[in-house]
Structures are given as C-alpha cells and as structure tokens.
Design a protein around this motif. Structure first.
Motif, PDB file in Angstrom:
ATOM      1  N   THR A  18      29.285  46.819  44.271  1.00 17.72           N
ATOM      2  CA  THR A  18      28.988  46.533  45.673  1.00 17.72           C
ATOM      3  C   THR A  18      30.174  46.913  46.552  1.00 17.72           C
ATOM      4  OG1 THR A  18      27.465  44.744  45.112  1.00 17.72           O
ATOM      5  CG2 THR A  18      28.405  44.705  47.325  1.00 17.72           C
ATOM      6  N   GLN A  22      30.340  49.671  49.566  1.00 15.82           N
ATOM      7  CA  GLN A  22      30.844  49.366  50.905  1.00 15.82           C
ATOM      8  C   GLN A  22      31.965  50.327  51.313  1.00 15.82           C
ATOM      9  OE1 GLN A  22      31.821  45.241  50.350  1.00 15.82           O
ATOM     10  NE2 GLN A  22      29.745  44.527  50.803  1.00 15.82           N
ATOM     11  N   VAL A  44      39.337  45.036  53.731  1.00 13.65           N
ATOM     12  CA  VAL A  44      38.413  43.946  53.418  1.00 13.65           C
ATOM     13  C   VAL A  44      38.819  42.749  54.256  1.00 13.65           C
ATOM     14  CG1 VAL A  44      37.547  42.405  51.628  1.00 13.65           C
ATOM     15  CG2 VAL A  44      38.064  44.788  51.071  1.00 13.65           C
ATOM     16  N   GLN A  46      39.652  39.121  55.403  1.00 13.60           N
ATOM     17  CA  GLN A  46      40.163  37.984  54.650  1.00 13.60           C
ATOM     18  C   GLN A  46      39.107  36.882  54.589  1.00 13.60           C
ATOM     19  OE1 GLN A  46      44.014  36.851  55.925  1.00 13.60           O
ATOM     20  NE2 GLN A  46      44.247  35.159  54.492  1.00 13.60           N
ATOM     21  N   GLY A  47      39.107  36.142  53.498  1.00 13.71           N
ATOM     22  CA  GLY A  47      38.153  35.048  53.343  1.00 13.71           C
ATOM     23  C   GLY A  47      37.231  35.278  52.163  1.00 13.71           C
ATOM     24  N   THR A  48      36.630  34.204  51.695  1.00 10.30           N
ATOM     25  CA  THR A  48      35.763  34.269  50.519  1.00 10.30           C
ATOM     26  C   THR A  48      34.370  34.728  50.915  1.00 10.30           C
ATOM     27  OG1 THR A  48      37.004  32.486  49.493  1.00 10.30           O
ATOM     28  CG2 THR A  48      34.808  32.936  48.615  1.00 10.30           C
ATOM     29  N   LYS A  49      33.840  35.662  50.156  1.00  8.89           N
ATOM     30  CA  LYS A  49      32.465  36.109  50.376  1.00  8.89           C
ATOM     31  C   LYS A  49      31.673  35.856  49.103  1.00  8.89           C
ATOM     32  CE  LYS A  49      33.740  39.626  53.744  1.00  8.89           C
ATOM     33  NZ  LYS A  49      33.406  38.755  54.871  1.00  8.89           N
ATOM     34  N   VAL A  50      30.477  35.329  49.247  1.00 11.44           N
ATOM     35  CA  VAL A  50      29.654  34.982  48.095  1.00 11.44           C
ATOM     36  C   VAL A  50      28.339  35.745  48.182  1.00 11.44           C
ATOM     37  CG1 VAL A  50      28.486  33.143  46.835  1.00 11.44           C
ATOM     38  CG2 VAL A  50      30.691  32.682  47.942  1.00 11.44           C
ATOM     39  N   SER A  51      27.973  36.411  47.095  1.00  9.56           N
ATOM     40  CA  SER A  51      26.675  37.072  46.999  1.00  9.56           C
ATOM     41  C   SER A  51      25.778  36.215  46.117  1.00  9.56           C
ATOM     42  CB  SER A  51      26.834  38.463  46.394  1.00  9.56           C
ATOM     43  OG  SER A  51      25.572  39.043  46.180  1.00  9.56           O
ATOM     44  N   ASP A  52      24.577  35.935  46.595  1.00  6.14           N
ATOM     45  CA  ASP A  52      23.671  35.082  45.829  1.00  6.14           C
ATOM     46  C   ASP A  52      23.194  35.789  44.565  1.00  6.14           C
ATOM     47  OD1 ASP A  52      23.834  33.052  47.647  1.00  6.14           O
ATOM     48  OD2 ASP A  52      22.127  33.753  48.820  1.00  6.14           O
TER      49      ASP A  52
END
Length: 430
Positions: A18, A22, A44, A46-52
């Motif tokens: 992924t 991107q 990218v 900053q911070g947490t990204k969550v993919s279901d």
C-alpha cells in the motif's frame, strides 16, 4: 522511524505494498510495464494510520483456459509454470491485496508436480493455495493422467483415489491452503447418471478423514471448500450436504450472473459462503476468452449482492490468461477488500482514479472513458458470439451505428496514445 506492522505476515505485506502504491508504483508495474512517475520528494504525514481488515477472507484469481497464450509465454520466458513464473503471479496478487490462488491447470500442467518449489514459495510469500472446483484434495487434474491408477470412479476404485488424494495432502502439508472437497467426472465433466448423493457424501466423509490423518487436527479446524458448480448445485438442491464447517462456494452461470445466494439458514453456517465468478469461460454452449468483456458495473452489481447476502468468506474469479483482464481483476479484489468504500455512485470515479495512477491526471478522464467504452461494447455481445445477424442492418441502422461506435473509440485511443510520453505507451497499449 516509519513502521509498517500487520496482525500477521500478510497484513505486513499489504501495508508495504500500500505504501509503495501511495508512492506512485502501480501494482501492474511488471505485468503491464507501468513506469512509475519520478517524484522529487516522498513524505508520510506524522501520526498513526490504521487500515481495517478485509471484508472477504479469501480473495483470489484462477488462471484457467490458459493454453495456448499464457502457457506458451511461460514456456518461452521461464521454461513452464515453475516457481520463477509464479513468483510474479504471487507478487501481483499481493500487490492487489489478494491472498488466494487457484493455479493454472490445463494439461499438461500441475502446480505441485511440475515444480516442488511452487508450493513452498507460495507459503513463504504468503499466498494461500487452493485447487479448482473439479480438482479435489490439492491435486491437479493432469496428475491423475500422470500418476493415477485405475478408473476415476469412486464406486470402483476408492482405494486408488484415496492414495492419489493422500499424496496431494502430503505435497502441500504444512502450507497455507484451502482444500477442495467432493468429486466431479474426469476432465471437468459431470459424474455419471448412476452416481448419487449418498456416494458423494461418502466421498466427502472419507476425504475429511484423510485431512485429519494428514494434519493431526479435527477436520473442522482445517479450511475446506465445496464448490457448487454446474451440476453440483443440483446435488445440493437434491439434498446433499457437507459438514457446517465447510465453506460453500456458490457459482455464477459462467456468464457473470450468480446463480444462487445463501438463505438465512445457510448464512448461519460457521463455514460461511463465497462466490466463484468468471471473466473468461471455455465450455458449452459457447466459450468466450482473449478479451475483457465484463464491465465494472456488472461486477459491482453481482458482487454487491454476494456481500449483502453474506457470501463473503471467499471470492475467486476465473481470469483466463490473466492478461488482458487487468482492470476487472483489480476492481474485483479492491471491492473484496472493502465493498462499502465503493457504492454504485463512485464507480465512474474508480476508473478515473485508476487511470490517474497508471498514466497521470492529464489524460485520466479520457482513458477512463475508453476503458468503460470498450468493455460496455464487448459486454453487449461477447466477440465470440457475434454473427452476421446479431445487429440489424435494416432497423434504425443498428449495425452501422455500432460499427461507427467501435471505430470512433479506436480513433480516440490512437489520439490519446500519441499524446502520452513514450515510456507510457506500452502500458497504454496493454
């Protein structure tokens, strides 16, 4: 640090691919020669990204009707359907966030027998293997001609068939797999008129006993699928049943129309349900292959029904030679990941976003319209079914209008090709 984490190895793989997408690397970089655009910087936020997690558990393709095109190409480039060839297929499936494969099977092809590294590489790369609707117990159809002894008839040759199937389990032992149960006639044909539901249920019981012996686990803990393809759905409707932990794979009519979906009672089965679908078909009454003839709205309509009726444990699609089915393959697997993300209203946007990723924004709308146009035209009547009287020469100039539509589409495609950068033209042609 940039951390890509998954709940299992496939989750981590999907996260990595992924991120690559991107960055502008198409999943079709290798298979369709899509040259990534050069980027001055990559960043990218900053911070947490969550993919279901995906909605459909097993999401895959079936290489079928693959001779002569894919077969001859694989022989020329790799010496056959060996692990060097399959490495490219596995990578494509993973880049498209799929996880499941039915391998090429037209004689004389056999995934595990042709190259022992095939299965080991699939497991190492994270691909879950299966075998098609008429190839039970992880054995290819062609392996019976090579190694089988006696008749392909369980009423007369149960011992010979059991030994054959046990070897299929040994060949794939310890690897990620979904085991196909049941039995059809030799060569993807119906079983004889005398074969009855009782015999088929005995076959399944015996196959599950072999699975328990191979794995050392209760059969209910080992993923299994029973494909209700063609006449097998008739057996089901006459009363044949398999244990509730077995996945029921409902099928289309070979022409992209799902024949049947689970009832409320069937939806309560712990084994769940899925769909076997077609972008390509060889068989009666007529075949169609070589070209992409399935419009995305048609795929959406049918797989949306599958999702709504909870047939979402497995989606597997017959893609023929793989090329030129790039666009429907990607939509099928994208929709399997998250159907909710693609309501009907967004379908025109899907092709535009796809074309932007492949070729840039400048010509994306025009390219999206070209792809939509040729699949719509081919979907009206598949090219193999065209006959002199299909479209009327007399009534409302129907035949003339359709011929002009095709010619205009081809002319538009030629004009777009001339405007693209030279390094984009190979991918555009494909």
């Amino acid at each position: 640090a940039l951390v890509v984490a998954g709940s299992d190895r496939r989750g981590a793989i999907f996260g990595v691919y992924t991120l690559w997408e991107q960055m502008g690397v198409s999943p079709w970089k290798w298979w369709a020669d899509v040259v990534p655009a050069r980027q001055a910087t990559l960043s990218v936020a900053q911070g947490t990204k969550v993919s279901d997690a995906p909605v459909v558990q097993y999401r895959g393709i079936f290489l079928n009707d693959e001779a002569p095109a894919l077969t001859n190409w694989a022989k020329e480039k790799y010496g056959g359907f060996n692990h060097r060839f399959y490495e490219k297929v596995f990578e494509l499936v993973l880049r498209l966030r799929g996880n499941y494969l039915w391998p090429a099977m037209w004689p004389p092809t056999a995934f595990y027998a042709d190259d022992p590294e095939n299965g080991r590489l699939a497991h190492e790369m994270g691909i879950i293997m299966g075998t098609s609707h008429h190839e039970p117990m992880m054995r290819a159809h062609d392996e019976w001609a090579r190694f089988g002894k006696g008749a392909w008839d369980y009423s007369k040759n149960a011992k010979g068939l059991q030994e054959f199937w046990k070897q299929g389990l040994r060949n794939s032992h310890g690897q990620d797999r979904v085991i196909t149960l049941g039995m059809r006639g030799d060569g993807d044909e119906p079983m004889s008129e005398e074969d009855n539901v009782d015999l088929l249920q005995k076959i399944v019981r015996d196959q599950r006993a072999m699975i328990e012996q191979d794995t050392g686990k209760p059969a209910g803990e080992v993923p299994q699928v029973w494909a209700l393809y063609k006449e097998v759905q008739g057996y089901y409707e006459k009363g044949m049943r398999v244990p509730d932990d077995v996945l029921l794979l409902w099928c289309d009519d070979n022409w992209a129309n799902i024949r049947r979906l689970p009832t409320p009672e069937e939806r309560a089965r712990p084994g769940g349900a899925g769909v076997y679908y077609h972008f390509d078909y060889v068989g009666g009454p007529r075949s169609y292959k070589w070209l992409n003839v399935t419009p995305i709205p048609k795929i959406w309509e049918q797989m949306h029904l599958a999702w709504q009726y909870d047939a979402k444990r497995m989606w597997i699609v017959n893609v023929g030679d793989l090329k030129p089915m790039e666009v429907p393959i990607e939509f099928f697997l994208t929709y399997a990941w998250n159907p909710q993300a693609w309501p009907a209203e967004r379908l025109p946007e899907y092709l535009r976003l796809w074309a932007t990723r492949e070729f840039g924004a400048e010509h994306a709308l025009e390219i999206a319209e070209l792809v939509e146009g040729y699949t719509r035209f081919n979907g009206r009547r598949k090219p193999e079914q065209l006959e002199p009287g299909t479209y009327s020469v007399l009534n409302y100039d129907e035949a003339g209008r359709i011929a002009r539509d095709y010619a205009a589409l081809a002319e538009r495609a030629s004009k777009v090709a001339a405007k693209l950068r030279p390094e984009q033209r190979a991918a555009f042609f494909q």
